[in-house]
Design an enzyme around this catalytic site. Structure first.
Site, PDB file in Angstrom:
ATOM      1  N   ASN A  87      40.622 -17.103  -3.042  1.00 24.78           N
ATOM      2  CA  ASN A  87      40.186 -18.185  -3.917  1.00 24.78           C
ATOM      3  C   ASN A  87      41.338 -18.938  -4.580  1.00 24.78           C
ATOM      4  OD1 ASN A  87      38.141 -19.580  -5.646  1.00 24.78           O
ATOM      5  ND2 ASN A  87      39.156 -18.408  -7.255  1.00 24.78           N
ATOM      6  N   TYR A 150      45.736 -32.202  -0.660  1.00 19.60           N
ATOM      7  CA  TYR A 150      44.767 -31.141  -0.976  1.00 19.60           C
ATOM      8  C   TYR A 150      43.647 -31.111   0.053  1.00 19.60           C
ATOM      9  CZ  TYR A 150      40.884 -28.871  -3.439  1.00 19.60           C
ATOM     10  OH  TYR A 150      39.824 -28.072  -3.773  1.00 19.60           O
ATOM     11  N   LYS A 154      42.614 -27.989   2.617  1.00 20.04           N
ATOM     12  CA  LYS A 154      41.317 -27.321   2.649  1.00 20.04           C
ATOM     13  C   LYS A 154      40.656 -27.429   4.021  1.00 20.04           C
ATOM     14  CE  LYS A 154      41.192 -25.528  -1.423  1.00 20.04           C
ATOM     15  NZ  LYS A 154      41.185 -24.064  -1.567  1.00 20.04           N
ATOM     16  N   ILE A 183      32.643 -28.586  -9.763  1.00 26.68           N
ATOM     17  CA  ILE A 183      32.224 -27.428 -10.551  1.00 26.68           C
ATOM     18  C   ILE A 183      32.891 -27.513 -11.923  1.00 26.68           C
ATOM     19  CG2 ILE A 183      32.077 -24.918 -10.645  1.00 26.68           C
ATOM     20  CD1 ILE A 183      30.634 -26.104  -8.233  1.00 26.68           C
ATOM     21  N   THR A 185      34.822 -26.251 -14.225  1.00 24.81           N
ATOM     22  CA  THR A 185      35.811 -25.207 -14.494  1.00 24.81           C
ATOM     23  C   THR A 185      36.883 -25.647 -15.489  1.00 24.81           C
ATOM     24  OG1 THR A 185      37.213 -25.926 -12.660  1.00 24.81           O
ATOM     25  CG2 THR A 185      35.506 -24.290 -12.173  1.00 24.81           C
TER      26      THR A 185
END
Length: 247
Positions: A87, A150, A154, A183, A185
């Site tokens: 993760n 990024y 991924k 999300i 976070t």
């Protein structure tokens, strides 16, 4: 609740965000959890939240020596590992035209090299019937501004999920991925000025078919499903994004 009693789980990037929430879900369910992170203070706080059965290891997945140390610690603590959550990752917001070699290399060292060698070094500890879950992103299938490096990193993780699934299949180990959308976070606030983070968050909410950010607990539940319940699933990517990449 003892759904995960006698399960041993390693989570990289487990000191904050949905890595930590996942660790808490598993620890509360009886699992022994080993988490990693780069910030010693954040690790200490996370370790306190998770209770006496948890282990916190400071490490940077971009450094192969740290991954070797993680594997050695996991073997010493657990012997065998039932599930690995790959993760740990970073995001860097930068226009394509302004991308530097240093930032590009940093993103790929953590998100790609780190993920690859984390699985390689921990795979020998995985028990037959164990599982690996990697974190990808909806950015691997969407053309989004400011995160080209990024996104590419991924997409690489999505590809290696399939390759690992094939190579580990003879040992009965399943390998899948979770593809999170937006999300809640707090990551935007960490990497952007406050005003820019608020504006970006509002735009992301408005653009999402469900009109909201996901809750970290929704990622934790997705991990638990892939790790322990989806026993006839491997090489797959479970999208948890409010429909952002599908609708």
């Amino acid at each position: 609740m003892n759904d995960y009693l006698r399960k041993n789980v390693v989570i990289t990037g487990g000191s904050s965000g949905f890595g930590l929430v996942t660790a808490k879900l598993l620890a509360d369910g009886g699992a022994r959890v080993l988490i990693t992170g780069r910030d010693p203070e954040a690790l200490a706080v996370a370790r306190a939240q998770l209770g006496d059965g948890a282990v916190a290891v400071r490490g940077d997945v971009g450094d192969l020596d740290d991954i070797d140390a993680l594997a050695a610690r996991a073997e010493a603590e657990f012997g065998g590992v039932d599930a690995l959550f790959v993760n740990a990752g970073i995001t860097r917001f930068m226009p394509f035209e302004a991308m530097t070699e240093a930032v590009y290399d940093e993103v790929f060292a953590t998100n790609v090299k780190g993920a690859y060698f984390t699985v390689q070094k921990l795979a020998p500890l995985l028990r037959e019937g164990g599982s690996v879950v990697l974190t990808t992103s909806v950015a691997n299938v969407k053309g989004l501004e400011m995160i080209s490096a990024y996104s590419a990193s991924k997409a690489a993780v999505r590809s290696m999920t399939r390759s690992f699934a094939r190579e580990l299949l003879p040992r009965g180990i399943r390998v899948n991925a979770i593809s999170p959308g937006p999300i809640a976070t707090g990551i935007l606030e960490k990497v952007m000025p406050k005003e820019a983070a608020e504006q970006t968050a509002a735009q992301m909410r408005d653009a999402n078919p469900m009109g909201r950010f996901g809750d970290p607990a929704e990622i934790a539940k997705a991990f638990a499903f892939l790790a322990f319940d989806a026993t006839f699933t491997t090489g797959a990517e479970l999208v948890v994004d409010g429909g952002a990449s599908q609708l």
